[in-house]
Design a protein around this motif. Structure first.
Motif, PDB file in Angstrom:
ATOM      1  N   MET A  72     -30.587  21.163  11.336  1.00 37.98           N
ATOM      2  CA  MET A  72     -29.556  20.137  11.131  1.00 37.98           C
ATOM      3  C   MET A  72     -29.360  19.925   9.635  1.00 37.98           C
ATOM      4  N   LYS A  73     -28.169  20.202   9.133  1.00 41.92           N
ATOM      5  CA  LYS A  73     -27.901  20.143   7.700  1.00 41.92           C
ATOM      6  C   LYS A  73     -27.628  18.706   7.270  1.00 41.92           C
ATOM      7  N   SER A  74     -28.337  18.252   6.245  1.00 43.35           N
ATOM      8  CA  SER A  74     -28.184  16.890   5.769  1.00 43.35           C
ATOM      9  C   SER A  74     -26.905  16.728   4.945  1.00 43.35           C
ATOM     10  N   PRO A  75     -26.209  15.616   5.115  1.00 43.23           N
ATOM     11  CA  PRO A  75     -25.037  15.349   4.267  1.00 43.23           C
ATOM     12  C   PRO A  75     -25.418  15.117   2.811  1.00 43.23           C
ATOM     13  N   LEU A  76     -26.699  14.832   2.547  1.00 45.31           N
ATOM     14  CA  LEU A  76     -27.128  14.578   1.173  1.00 45.31           C
ATOM     15  C   LEU A  76     -27.224  15.853   0.349  1.00 45.31           C
ATOM     16  N   LEU A  77     -27.029  17.006   0.992  1.00 47.28           N
ATOM     17  CA  LEU A  77     -26.947  18.250   0.230  1.00 47.28           C
ATOM     18  C   LEU A  77     -25.685  18.301  -0.627  1.00 47.28           C
ATOM     19  N   SER A  78     -24.778  17.357  -0.413  1.00 48.62           N
ATOM     20  CA  SER A  78     -23.576  17.279  -1.242  1.00 48.62           C
ATOM     21  C   SER A  78     -23.799  16.457  -2.511  1.00 48.62           C
ATOM     22  N   LEU A  79     -24.979  15.845  -2.659  1.00 41.10           N
ATOM     23  CA  LEU A  79     -25.259  15.064  -3.863  1.00 41.10           C
ATOM     24  C   LEU A  79     -25.341  15.980  -5.083  1.00 41.10           C
ATOM     25  N   PRO A  80     -25.021  15.468  -6.270  1.00 40.46           N
ATOM     26  CA  PRO A  80     -25.040  16.296  -7.483  1.00 40.46           C
ATOM     27  C   PRO A  80     -26.409  16.943  -7.707  1.00 40.46           C
ATOM     28  N   GLY A  81     -26.405  18.227  -7.993  1.00 38.47           N
ATOM     29  CA  GLY A  81     -27.626  18.951  -8.323  1.00 38.47           C
ATOM     30  C   GLY A  81     -28.445  19.426  -7.149  1.00 38.47           C
ATOM     31  N   ALA A  82     -28.051  19.102  -5.933  1.00 38.72           N
ATOM     32  CA  ALA A  82     -28.856  19.443  -4.766  1.00 38.72           C
ATOM     33  C   ALA A  82     -28.958  20.953  -4.581  1.00 38.72           C
ATOM     34  N   VAL A  83     -30.189  21.436  -4.440  1.00 40.49           N
ATOM     35  CA  VAL A  83     -30.458  22.844  -4.155  1.00 40.49           C
ATOM     36  C   VAL A  83     -31.118  22.916  -2.792  1.00 40.49           C
ATOM     37  N   PRO A  84     -30.538  23.616  -1.827  1.00 41.26           N
ATOM     38  CA  PRO A  84     -31.080  23.619  -0.465  1.00 41.26           C
ATOM     39  C   PRO A  84     -32.484  24.208  -0.386  1.00 41.26           C
ATOM     40  N   ALA A  85     -33.301  23.603   0.455  1.00 41.18           N
ATOM     41  CA  ALA A  85     -34.621  24.152   0.739  1.00 41.18           C
ATOM     42  C   ALA A  85     -34.489  25.323   1.698  1.00 41.18           C
ATOM     43  N   GLU A  86     -35.559  26.122   1.773  1.00 44.88           N
ATOM     44  CA  GLU A  86     -35.563  27.282   2.645  1.00 44.88           C
ATOM     45  C   GLU A  86     -36.709  27.182   3.639  1.00 44.88           C
ATOM     46  N   GLY A  87     -36.722  28.095   4.595  1.00 48.79           N
ATOM     47  CA  GLY A  87     -37.809  28.142   5.564  1.00 48.79           C
ATOM     48  C   GLY A  87     -37.784  26.965   6.502  1.00 48.79           C
ATOM     49  N   VAL A  88     -38.950  26.441   6.841  1.00 48.95           N
ATOM     50  CA  VAL A  88     -39.044  25.358   7.807  1.00 48.95           C
ATOM     51  C   VAL A  88     -38.350  24.094   7.330  1.00 48.95           C
ATOM     52  N   ASP A  89     -38.200  23.931   6.019  1.00 52.37           N
ATOM     53  CA  ASP A  89     -37.556  22.740   5.465  1.00 52.37           C
ATOM     54  C   ASP A  89     -36.066  22.932   5.210  1.00 52.37           C
ATOM     55  N   GLU A  90     -35.505  23.991   5.738  1.00 56.09           N
ATOM     56  CA  GLU A  90     -34.076  24.218   5.607  1.00 56.09           C
ATOM     57  C   GLU A  90     -33.299  23.041   6.205  1.00 56.09           C
ATOM     58  N   GLY A  91     -32.241  22.656   5.532  1.00 53.98           N
ATOM     59  CA  GLY A  91     -31.418  21.545   6.007  1.00 53.98           C
ATOM     60  C   GLY A  91     -31.450  20.340   5.096  1.00 53.98           C
ATOM     61  N   VAL A  92     -32.462  20.255   4.221  1.00 53.70           N
ATOM     62  CA  VAL A  92     -32.526  19.187   3.225  1.00 53.70           C
ATOM     63  C   VAL A  92     -32.649  19.829   1.850  1.00 53.70           C
ATOM     64  N   ALA A  93     -32.674  19.014   0.807  1.00 49.94           N
ATOM     65  CA  ALA A  93     -32.714  19.529  -0.561  1.00 49.94           C
ATOM     66  C   ALA A  93     -34.137  19.877  -0.978  1.00 49.94           C
ATOM     67  N   ALA A  94     -34.292  21.044  -1.589  1.00 54.26           N
ATOM     68  CA  ALA A  94     -35.573  21.385  -2.215  1.00 54.26           C
ATOM     69  C   ALA A  94     -35.784  20.519  -3.460  1.00 54.26           C
TER      70      ALA A  94
END
Length: 321
Positions: free
Chosen positions: A1-23
């Motif tokens: 489930m992709k978080s809407p907060l990935l649209s915040l400035p500077g957000a870099v997506p996490a990978e693997g099991v934490d995919e869907g939120v910002a790394a």
């Protein structure tokens, strides 16, 4: 489930099991410092949310979990495991009861298997199990945070901070009032510093609770039967676990961190020495530098110099040998 907060400035997506939120949001160490100072928040909306309601919920869960929850006071946070018949860790639940419903957040993607097991154990008990991941997002506020929690939101408060079960529709508006966001990598760095194991990271198919120091925190020794209890009691009373969790201080001159699964050997035996363990999580910490959690054989001397792949490592005891 992709978080809407990935649209915040500077957000870099996490990978693997934490995919869907910002790394991270552009500055890993700044984000760590903010959390350590009690400011900001962490988007954990990729984690599963499971609820158990009904008048038998606490007594029923008490029969299934490693934790004593039959008389769990409303608002008191706890954590618990579900073990296999052989005592190996299968699920980790982070719980709080609001007086009517038990709320738990679990590792991303594990909620379906957890719910299937719970449903198979309902029998005649008056309980209802539900997957609320689509409706609620987990948000973490660090210890010391003074962010105001919206009215009606279920909160799980621990020494490490507060976990909020926030209506998913309110995630973006809450983020606008909660201070600077911190990514999952900052959250992980503090977790490693605090020696807190994570399911799927510090565990494999044969991990038992004693190896990770979970006796007393997630496993209660004075309660009735549950699946896997025989192994817990036998190791507690008659033996020692085959492995133990350690905290590693890694050589800071190395450019790359040893990744999860990197073999650990005794430094004195050279590159062809015996494998005595493996790295489970490695991070760069804003104060400690490169550090890691690892599982090693119980009989590895506590003062032994180690090599994590090509990286020198000094161990700090987490679980006594």
């Amino acid at each position: 489930m992709k978080s809407p907060l990935l649209s915040l400035p500077g957000a870099v997506p996490a990978e693997g099991v934490d995919e869907g939120v910002a790394a991270h949001y552009g500055d890993l160490f700044r984000e760590q410092r903010a959390l350590a100072d009690g400011t900001g928040f962490v988007d954990l909306s990729h984690r599963g949310v499971v609820t158990v309601s009904g008048e038998d919920r606490l007594g029923w869960l008490h029969l299934l979990l490693t934790q004593h929850v039959s008389e769990l006071p409303a608002g008191q946070a706890t954590e618990a495991l579900i073990l296999s018949a052989h005592g190996h860790i299968e699920h980790a639940l982070y719980l709080v009861d609001d007086g009517e419903t038990v709320w738990a957040h679990v590792e991303p993607g594990t909620q379906e298997a957890l719910i299937a097991y719970l449903e198979s154990m309902k029998f005649f008990y008056r309980v209802e199990v539900a997957d609320r991941t689509g409706d609620f997002a987990v948000v973490h506020l660090p210890a010391g945070s003074i962010v105001e929690v919206p009215e009606g939101v279920v909160v799980r408060e621990t020494a490490y901070g507060r976990d909020l079960f926030l209506p998913r529709a309110d995630l973006e508006s809450f983020a606008g009032t909660a201070g600077p966001p911190a990514g999952i990598l900052a959250h992980e760095a503090l977790r490693v510093e605090q020696h807190r194991p994570r399911l799927g990271f510090e565990t494999d198919h044969r991990t038992i609770p004693h190896e990770l120091g979970l006796i007393g925190t997630a496993v209660h020794l004075q309660k009735g039967c549950y699946r896997g209890q025989e192994t817990v009691a036998r190791v507690q009373n008659l033996g020692k676990p085959p492995r133990r969790l350690v905290f590693l201080h890694l050589d800071g001159s190395e450019v790359h961190l040893p990744v999860a699964g990197t073999e650990i050997r005794l430094a004195d035996e050279g590159p062809d020495g015996r494998k005595v363990g493996f790295v489970t999580t490695s991070v760069r910490h804003f104060e400690l530098g490169p550090v890691a959690l690892a599982l090693v054989k119980r009989n590895v001397p506590v003062d032994a110099r180690l090599m994590a792949g090509d990286t020198a490592a000094a161990q700090e005891v987490v679980v006594e040998p």
